[in-house]
Design an enzyme around this catalytic site. Structure first.
Site, short mmCIF file in Angstrom:
data_model
loop_
_atom_site.label_atom_id
_atom_site.label_comp_id
_atom_site.label_asym_id
_atom_site.label_seq_id
_atom_site.Cartn_x
_atom_site.Cartn_y
_atom_site.Cartn_z
N ASP A 83 36.32 65.09 65.45
CA ASP A 83 37.63 65.48 64.93
C ASP A 83 38.56 65.49 66.15
O ASP A 83 38.59 66.45 66.92
CB ASP A 83 37.55 66.87 64.28
CG ASP A 83 38.91 67.32 63.78
OD1 ASP A 83 39.90 66.58 64.01
OD2 ASP A 83 38.99 68.39 63.15
N LYS A 128 46.90 46.82 66.64
CA LYS A 128 48.25 46.97 66.14
C LYS A 128 48.23 47.86 64.90
O LYS A 128 47.15 47.96 64.30
CB LYS A 128 48.87 45.62 65.84
CG LYS A 128 48.40 44.98 64.51
CD LYS A 128 49.06 43.68 64.26
CE LYS A 128 50.00 43.69 63.09
NZ LYS A 128 49.42 43.89 61.77
N ASP A 145 46.20 41.48 69.58
CA ASP A 145 46.84 40.77 68.49
C ASP A 145 45.79 39.74 68.10
O ASP A 145 45.54 38.79 68.85
CB ASP A 145 48.12 40.07 68.94
CG ASP A 145 48.80 39.39 67.77
OD1 ASP A 145 48.10 38.67 67.02
OD2 ASP A 145 50.01 39.56 67.57
N HIS A 146 45.13 39.94 66.96
CA HIS A 146 43.93 39.12 66.72
C HIS A 146 44.25 37.64 66.57
O HIS A 146 43.38 36.79 66.69
CB HIS A 146 43.11 39.66 65.53
CG HIS A 146 43.66 39.32 64.19
ND1 HIS A 146 44.66 40.03 63.58
CD2 HIS A 146 43.34 38.34 63.32
CE1 HIS A 146 44.92 39.49 62.41
NE2 HIS A 146 44.14 38.46 62.21
N LYS A 172 42.18 33.69 67.92
CA LYS A 172 41.80 32.55 67.07
C LYS A 172 41.71 31.30 67.95
O LYS A 172 42.60 31.03 68.74
CB LYS A 172 42.82 32.34 65.96
CG LYS A 172 42.78 33.47 64.90
CD LYS A 172 43.78 33.19 63.78
CE LYS A 172 43.97 34.40 62.89
NZ LYS A 172 43.11 34.44 61.72
N ASP A 231 54.87 44.05 59.90
CA ASP A 231 53.42 43.80 59.82
C ASP A 231 53.05 42.47 60.47
O ASP A 231 52.04 42.37 61.16
CB ASP A 231 53.00 43.81 58.34
CG ASP A 231 51.48 43.65 58.16
OD1 ASP A 231 50.74 44.28 58.93
OD2 ASP A 231 51.06 42.91 57.25
N HIS A 287 52.13 38.75 65.07
CA HIS A 287 51.53 37.41 65.05
C HIS A 287 52.56 36.28 65.18
O HIS A 287 52.37 35.34 65.94
CB HIS A 287 50.72 37.22 63.78
CG HIS A 287 49.77 38.36 63.49
ND1 HIS A 287 49.07 39.00 64.47
CD2 HIS A 287 49.41 38.96 62.32
CE1 HIS A 287 48.31 39.95 63.93
NE2 HIS A 287 48.51 39.94 62.63
N LYS A 335 53.09 37.42 51.48
CA LYS A 335 51.89 37.68 50.69
C LYS A 335 52.08 36.97 49.34
O LYS A 335 53.20 36.76 48.90
CB LYS A 335 51.74 39.18 50.40
CG LYS A 335 51.68 40.05 51.65
CD LYS A 335 50.27 40.29 52.07
CE LYS A 335 50.19 41.20 53.27
NZ LYS A 335 48.99 40.96 54.07
C1 BG6 Z 1 47.09 41.68 59.82
C2 BG6 Z 1 48.08 42.18 58.82
O1 BG6 Z 1 47.52 41.95 61.13
O2 BG6 Z 1 46.92 40.27 59.67
C3 BG6 Z 1 47.64 41.84 57.41
O3 BG6 Z 1 48.22 43.59 58.96
C4 BG6 Z 1 47.35 40.36 57.28
O4 BG6 Z 1 48.63 42.25 56.46
C5 BG6 Z 1 46.42 39.89 58.39
O5 BG6 Z 1 46.77 40.13 56.01
C6 BG6 Z 1 46.28 38.37 58.38
O6 BG6 Z 1 45.28 37.97 59.29
P1 BG6 Z 1 44.47 36.61 59.07
O7 BG6 Z 1 43.59 36.53 60.27
O8 BG6 Z 1 43.72 36.76 57.77
O9 BG6 Z 1 45.49 35.51 59.00
#
Ligand code: BG6
Length: 490
Positions: A94, A149, A178-179, A183, A236, A241, A341
């Site tokens: 916690d 993030k 930042d994923h 990639k 978002d 991204h 979306k």
């Molecule tokens: C995230 C967002 O950072 O990236 C999500 O918060 C989004 O809303 C996602 O769906 C998309 O990631 P990817 O790798 O599926 O394109």
């Protein structure tokens, strides 16, 4: 500091939010894959931390399940997993309680090397966790912090999170994820630009007419309406991204592939973005929100009918905008960004649209020319396509058609396994290489630009236009590009 391929001296990773969605879908499967490739240090401890009361065995069973349901399930076998499970422990914490870090402190095995703390929790916990780590003496010189993030929801809150981070860790110990930067296809953008000499002479306003960056998703808000509604597509997706992609396209060649060189060039792009203000927000941006429609052949509810929805929300699930980079290289070139979306297709791509040929010598014989375009498809499939004008074979006059020159990455590198982006990100932390992580000044520069747009939306009371789920967004998004004589590539 240069990028290293040698593992830094680390003895453990503590994952806060260890039972959460991201940990389940991405982080445990990625750690497992790294272990299968012998890329984790010997005796490396993996400590899950979350609020639920679970025994080590119960937690390991959850990790097992997570791997079996993930994209890395094919790597699973009992003996590999047995070895991996031997690294794993679990503590219930916690973090809001004074002395809340004691279970972590007690569970960490002593030894040489630093500890990596990974914050995959609700953003409101970022500050308390950093401060609690500091107060417990866990944030020593050798430790590192990985943070997901969103860092804040605007410049002010980002500065406050960054200040809490800085109170506990030095900037070179911090890895902001930042994923998208993990990639493979996004990293390949750097290779395309800086490992090939043929593009650089053309990579500027003399030769390029416009750039489009689209990240379209077919999913809706996926059960997280509450979070999403307070956030919206601009915060978002664009703040992180899409702006990162824009930076990689627009940056100057860095002096080397090192963390400071790459990030110095990216932040200069963010500083060069022309502010969008109340005076031009209506012509430079579009806000949309999906209504009921059809996605993947099925009827789907609109944003306001999703479970947990509040009927009068005006949050945008789609945004399109025209950005301008005010520097010598890009003056006058529009960068159109679009994300949403419940769009017609899942597709992330970058289009570099070149200028038309200066003069059409074939006009007299009736041939029309289409300008060249470089298309970089990031997902679902990775592909690079350059369209060239080609003579249509035959004796029937001179006809021209655009023909794609394709590089399908999956076919060019058949042997390579498609990796989860987090595998690369976690390995880079272990190697102490932060080139593909976001620096404090980048996060803040991005928020500054985004805050300007949000202020302008508020000042002009700009509402979200509805678009049917399964479409390409509101019709005003088409007007955004057509206003300059351009159109989105569909
Ligand atoms: C995230 C967002 O950072 O990236 C999500 O918060 C989004 O809303 C996602 O769906 C998309 O990631 P990817 O790798 O599926 O394109």
């Amino acid at each position: 500091m240069t990028a290293s391929t040698v593992l830094a001296d680390c003895r453990a990773l503590v994952l806060f939010g260890a039972t959460g969605d991201l940990a389940r879908r991405m982080l445990w499967p990625s750690l497992f894959a790294l272990d299968c490739d012998n890329l984790l240090p010997e005796n490396f401890q993996l400590l899950g931390a979350a609020t639920s009361a679970l025994s080590d065995e119960e937690f390991v069973a959850k990790v097992r399940e997570a791997i079996l349901q993930s994209a890395n399930a094919k790597l699973f076998d009992e003996s590999r997993f047995g070895a991996f499970a031997g690294r794993i422990g679990y503590v219930s914490v916690d973090v809001m309680k004074s002395g809340g870090m004691a279970p972590v402190q007690n569970a960490l095995r002593p030894g040489a090397g630093g500890v990596i703390y990974y914050l995959s929790t609700a953003p409101r916990l970022f500050e308390p966790i950093c401060l609690a780590l500091r107060d417990a003496g866990l944030a020593d010189e050798e430790s590192r912090l990985i943070i997901e993030k969103p860092i804040g929801s605007g410049l002010e809150s980002a500065q406050s999170v960054n200040a809490a981070i800085a109170a506990a860790f030095k900037e070179n110990q911090v890895f902001r994820i930042d994923h998208y930067l993990g990639k493979e296809a996004v990293q390949n953008l750097l290779a395309l630009r800086f490992a090939n000499a043929i593009f650089e002479p053309l990579w500027n306003a003399n030769a390029i007419e416009q750039v489009q960056i689209t990240v379209a998703e077919t999913v809706g808000v996926e059960g997280r309406w509450g979070y999403y509604d307070a956030t919206g597509a601009l915060r978002d997706m664009v703040q992180s991204h899409l702006l990162q992609l824009l930076c990689l396209v627009a940056m100057e060649p860095p002096a080397s592939f090192t963390q400071s060189a790459v990030r110095n060039e990216k932040v200069k792009v963010l500083w060069s973005l022309r502010p969008i203000t109340a005076a031009n927000v209506a012509t430079h941006t579009v806000r949309g929100q999906y209504s009921t429609g059809v996605s993947g052949g099925k009827s789907v509810p609109g944003y306001l009918q999703e479970s947990g929805a509040v009927a009068d929300s005006d949050t945008e699930t789609f945004v399109a905008l025209r950005a301008e980079v005010d520097n010598w290289r890009w003056a006058g070139v529009p960068f159109y960004l679009r994300t949403g979306k419940r769009m017609a297709q899942r597709s992330s791509e970058i289009v570099i649209q070149f200028k038309p040929a200066p003069y059409n010598i074939f006009a007299g014989v009736g041939a029309t020319l289409t300008p060249n375009a470089l298309l970089i498809k990031l997902q679902p499939d990775e592909m690079i396509t350059l369209t060239l004008m080609h003579k249509v074979p035959g004796l029937d006059g001179v006809k021209m058609a655009p023909v794609p020159l394709n590089l399908t990455v999956g076919e060019a590198f058949v042997e390579s396994r498609r990796r989860i982006a987090y595998e690369r990100m976690l390995l880079d932390v272990l190697r102490d290489n932060s080139a593909l992580f976001v620096r404090r000044d980048e996060v803040e520069a991005a928020w500054q630009w985004i805050d300007g747009i949000i202020d302008a939306w508020r000042a002009t009371d700009m509402k979200a236009r509805t678009y049917p789920a399964g479409s390409w967004g509101p019709s005003t998004s088409f007007a955004l590009t057509e206003r300059n004589g351009h159109s989105w590539r569909e």
